[in-house]
Design an enzyme around this catalytic site. Sequence first.
Site, PDB file in Angstrom:
ATOM      1  N   SER A 107      -3.042  -4.206  -2.717  1.00  0.00           N
ATOM      2  CA  SER A 107      -3.656  -3.682  -1.487  1.00  0.00           C
ATOM      3  C   SER A 107      -5.166  -3.889  -1.469  1.00  0.00           C
ATOM      4  O   SER A 107      -5.822  -3.825  -2.513  1.00  0.00           O
ATOM      5  CB  SER A 107      -3.358  -2.173  -1.394  1.00  0.00           C
ATOM      6  OG  SER A 107      -4.180  -1.571  -0.419  1.00  0.00           O
ATOM      7  N   TYR A 135      -6.805  -6.013   4.749  1.00  0.00           N
ATOM      8  CA  TYR A 135      -7.171  -5.318   5.983  1.00  0.00           C
ATOM      9  C   TYR A 135      -8.458  -5.979   6.455  1.00  0.00           C
ATOM     10  O   TYR A 135      -9.445  -6.000   5.709  1.00  0.00           O
ATOM     11  CB  TYR A 135      -7.438  -3.837   5.724  1.00  0.00           C
ATOM     12  CG  TYR A 135      -6.204  -2.975   5.600  1.00  0.00           C
ATOM     13  CD1 TYR A 135      -5.253  -2.926   6.622  1.00  0.00           C
ATOM     14  CD2 TYR A 135      -6.003  -2.178   4.475  1.00  0.00           C
ATOM     15  CE1 TYR A 135      -4.135  -2.121   6.514  1.00  0.00           C
ATOM     16  CE2 TYR A 135      -4.876  -1.362   4.362  1.00  0.00           C
ATOM     17  CZ  TYR A 135      -3.953  -1.337   5.388  1.00  0.00           C
ATOM     18  OH  TYR A 135      -2.849  -0.548   5.290  1.00  0.00           O
ATOM     19  N   THR A 161      -2.267  -7.348   7.086  1.00  0.00           N
ATOM     20  CA  THR A 161      -1.541  -6.215   7.672  1.00  0.00           C
ATOM     21  C   THR A 161      -2.054  -5.979   9.084  1.00  0.00           C
ATOM     22  O   THR A 161      -3.250  -5.795   9.294  1.00  0.00           O
ATOM     23  CB  THR A 161      -1.717  -4.959   6.799  1.00  0.00           C
ATOM     24  OG1 THR A 161      -1.156  -5.255   5.517  1.00  0.00           O
ATOM     25  CG2 THR A 161      -1.018  -3.757   7.390  1.00  0.00           C
ATOM     26  N   LYS A 230       1.967  -8.926   8.070  1.00  0.00           N
ATOM     27  CA  LYS A 230       2.791  -7.770   7.703  1.00  0.00           C
ATOM     28  C   LYS A 230       2.685  -6.708   8.796  1.00  0.00           C
ATOM     29  O   LYS A 230       1.565  -6.326   9.181  1.00  0.00           O
ATOM     30  CB  LYS A 230       2.305  -7.185   6.371  1.00  0.00           C
ATOM     31  CG  LYS A 230       2.986  -5.889   5.960  1.00  0.00           C
ATOM     32  CD  LYS A 230       2.596  -5.491   4.547  1.00  0.00           C
ATOM     33  CE  LYS A 230       3.281  -4.234   4.090  1.00  0.00           C
ATOM     34  NZ  LYS A 230       2.680  -3.005   4.611  1.00  0.00           N
ATOM     35  N   HIS A 254       5.455  -0.095   8.116  1.00  0.00           N
ATOM     36  CA  HIS A 254       4.522   0.542   7.193  1.00  0.00           C
ATOM     37  C   HIS A 254       5.205   1.714   6.473  1.00  0.00           C
ATOM     38  O   HIS A 254       4.578   2.732   6.163  1.00  0.00           O
ATOM     39  CB  HIS A 254       3.270   1.024   7.936  1.00  0.00           C
ATOM     40  CG  HIS A 254       1.982   0.802   7.183  1.00  0.00           C
ATOM     41  ND1 HIS A 254       1.148  -0.260   7.402  1.00  0.00           N
ATOM     42  CD2 HIS A 254       1.385   1.515   6.197  1.00  0.00           C
ATOM     43  CE1 HIS A 254       0.090  -0.176   6.606  1.00  0.00           C
ATOM     44  NE2 HIS A 254       0.215   0.901   5.854  1.00  0.00           N
TER      45      HIS A 254
HETATM   46  C1  LIG Z   1       1.142   5.364  -0.648  1.00  0.00           C
HETATM   47  C2  LIG Z   1       1.295   4.148   0.198  1.00  0.00           C
HETATM   48  C3  LIG Z   1       0.196   3.359   0.448  1.00  0.00           C
HETATM   49  C4  LIG Z   1       0.314   2.209   1.235  1.00  0.00           C
HETATM   50  N1  LIG Z   1      -0.787   1.409   1.389  1.00  0.00           N
HETATM   51  C5  LIG Z   1      -0.654   0.253   2.075  1.00  0.00           C
HETATM   52  C6  LIG Z   1      -1.746  -0.653   2.143  1.00  0.00           C
HETATM   53  O1  LIG Z   1      -2.809  -0.411   1.597  1.00  0.00           O
HETATM   54  N2  LIG Z   1      -1.569  -1.789   2.857  1.00  0.00           N
HETATM   55  C7  LIG Z   1      -0.379  -2.093   3.471  1.00  0.00           C
HETATM   56  O2  LIG Z   1      -0.263  -3.151   4.089  1.00  0.00           O
HETATM   57  N3  LIG Z   1       0.679  -1.268   3.390  1.00  0.00           N
HETATM   58  C8  LIG Z   1       0.571  -0.112   2.696  1.00  0.00           C
HETATM   59  N4  LIG Z   1       1.656   0.712   2.581  1.00  0.00           N
HETATM   60  C9  LIG Z   1       2.954   0.323   3.179  1.00  0.00           C
HETATM   61  C10 LIG Z   1       3.802  -0.473   2.184  1.00  0.00           C
HETATM   62  O3  LIG Z   1       3.234  -1.734   1.912  1.00  0.00           O
HETATM   63  C11 LIG Z   1       5.238  -0.712   2.684  1.00  0.00           C
HETATM   64  O4  LIG Z   1       5.184  -1.286   3.973  1.00  0.00           O
HETATM   65  C12 LIG Z   1       6.093   0.547   2.745  1.00  0.00           C
HETATM   66  O5  LIG Z   1       5.759   1.448   1.721  1.00  0.00           O
HETATM   67  C13 LIG Z   1       7.562   0.134   2.594  1.00  0.00           C
HETATM   68  O6  LIG Z   1       8.410   1.230   2.720  1.00  0.00           O
HETATM   69  P1  LIG Z   1       9.055   2.020   1.471  1.00  0.00           P
HETATM   70  O7  LIG Z   1       7.964   2.820   0.874  1.00  0.00           O
HETATM   71  O8  LIG Z   1      10.109   2.855   2.134  1.00  0.00           O
HETATM   72  O9  LIG Z   1       9.648   0.989   0.520  1.00  0.00           O
HETATM   73  C14 LIG Z   1       1.567   1.869   1.803  1.00  0.00           C
HETATM   74  C15 LIG Z   1       2.671   2.679   1.546  1.00  0.00           C
HETATM   75  C16 LIG Z   1       2.566   3.803   0.760  1.00  0.00           C
HETATM   76  C17 LIG Z   1       3.791   4.620   0.475  1.00  0.00           C
END
Ligand SMILES: Cc1cc2nc3c(=O)[nH]c(=O)nc-3n(C[C@H](O)[C@H](O)[C@H](O)COP(=O)(O)O)c2cc1C
Length: 358
Positions: A107, A135, A161, A230, A254
């Site tokens: 990330s 981002y 993203t 994404k 997300h």
């Molecule tokens: C704690 C946390 C932080 C996240 N941070 C980002 C991020 O910085 N950038 C991003 O594109 N997606 C972020 N996401 C989304 C994840 O990349 C992903 O799309 C999502 O967690 C998938 O679903 P799942 O947790 O049910 O497997 C984050 C998700 C979580 C749970």
Amino acid sequence: MTEPVTLADHERLAQERMDAGAWAYLFGGAADEITLRDNCTAWQRLQLRPRVMRPLSGGHTRRTLLGRELAHPLLVAPMAYQRLAYPQGERASALAAAVMGLGYVLSTQASVPLEEVARLAQGEAARGPLWFQLYLQPDRGLTRSLVARAEAAGYEALVLTVDAPVQGSRDQERRTGFQLPPGVAAVNLPDGVAMAAGGPGLCGGLAEHAPTWEDLAWLRSVTRLPILLKGITHPDDAHLAVEHGASGVIVSNHGGRTLDTLPATAALLPEVVAAVAGRVPVLVDGGVRRGTDVLKALALGASAVLVGRPVLHGLANAGATGVAQVLRLICDELEIAMALCGCRTLEDLGPALLQPRP
Ligand SMILES: Cc1cc2nc3c(=O)[nH]c(=O)nc-3n(C[C@H](O)[C@H](O)[C@H](O)COP(=O)(O)O)c2cc1C
């Protein structure tokens, strides 16, 4: 609890260990968390129609993605501030993914320097692809320097993203009054902070910096890396993504953290796959908790699947070992599901294996 044998066991164990604020930040969803829950139940609602008496010898779950081979069709999703779950944070999750031969996406808001994570992953001979999630920053100079650092460190693709120009309404988090503890920051950004609000326009000015198709064109002009988008959920956007030169799309809401009441990704995936029509790979994430979920995603046309929260559960429980356990469980379950469905390789997976639950 005895040794966790499912991802749900890992989740329960992690919740026992963590304080309420960090739990709310890491695992909560937006608003009423309808999308968060639907992501999981939508995979469960798809039923499997296995075939029998088919040869399985020489089977495997390898997959080639953008020219790189993965041992299994899985990547760790980009997730911010992983040092909230475990002191080594992204170092531990990246190492576990690399050892397993899986992909890893770091990330923009990682809590460990991007160069360090790359060095660790690159030390593993069997590692899968290493990608950097971007981002777009309000300042193009800053975005450009992040991209240059990612390229220099050896990241092989950018994951832009596009579904989170502003944060969703994360009520659980607000109720606990969660704040990042001292020592946990977005260390790859100046002053360790993600974009701050404080100007005219929607959401304190944050929406002024929402990515556009023109930004994608600009990004392509400043990097030689392939760019995946994404957060694509609409087939028309998937089509536009390909038209604008994206090298792949990731169907994602997300993990239910941004806009609540979006459909589950299992429901969105087929339309996006149809719109993309094989021109670039389509990946998916959200609610994947079982090997059968991975199999279903691939049967619906995904090239690979990203796993989010379960990785953080493993991380909170036992660092790199815990992440490796979680990833191993999903891979083992995928292999069992393939064998029991009569599928020798991932090429054998298709929509004929699935039916909706009546
Ligand atoms: C704690 C946390 C932080 C996240 N941070 C980002 C991020 O910085 N950038 C991003 O594109 N997606 C972020 N996401 C989304 C994840 O990349 C992903 O799309 C999502 O967690 C998938 O679903 P799942 O947790 O049910 O497997 C984050 C998700 C979580 C749970």
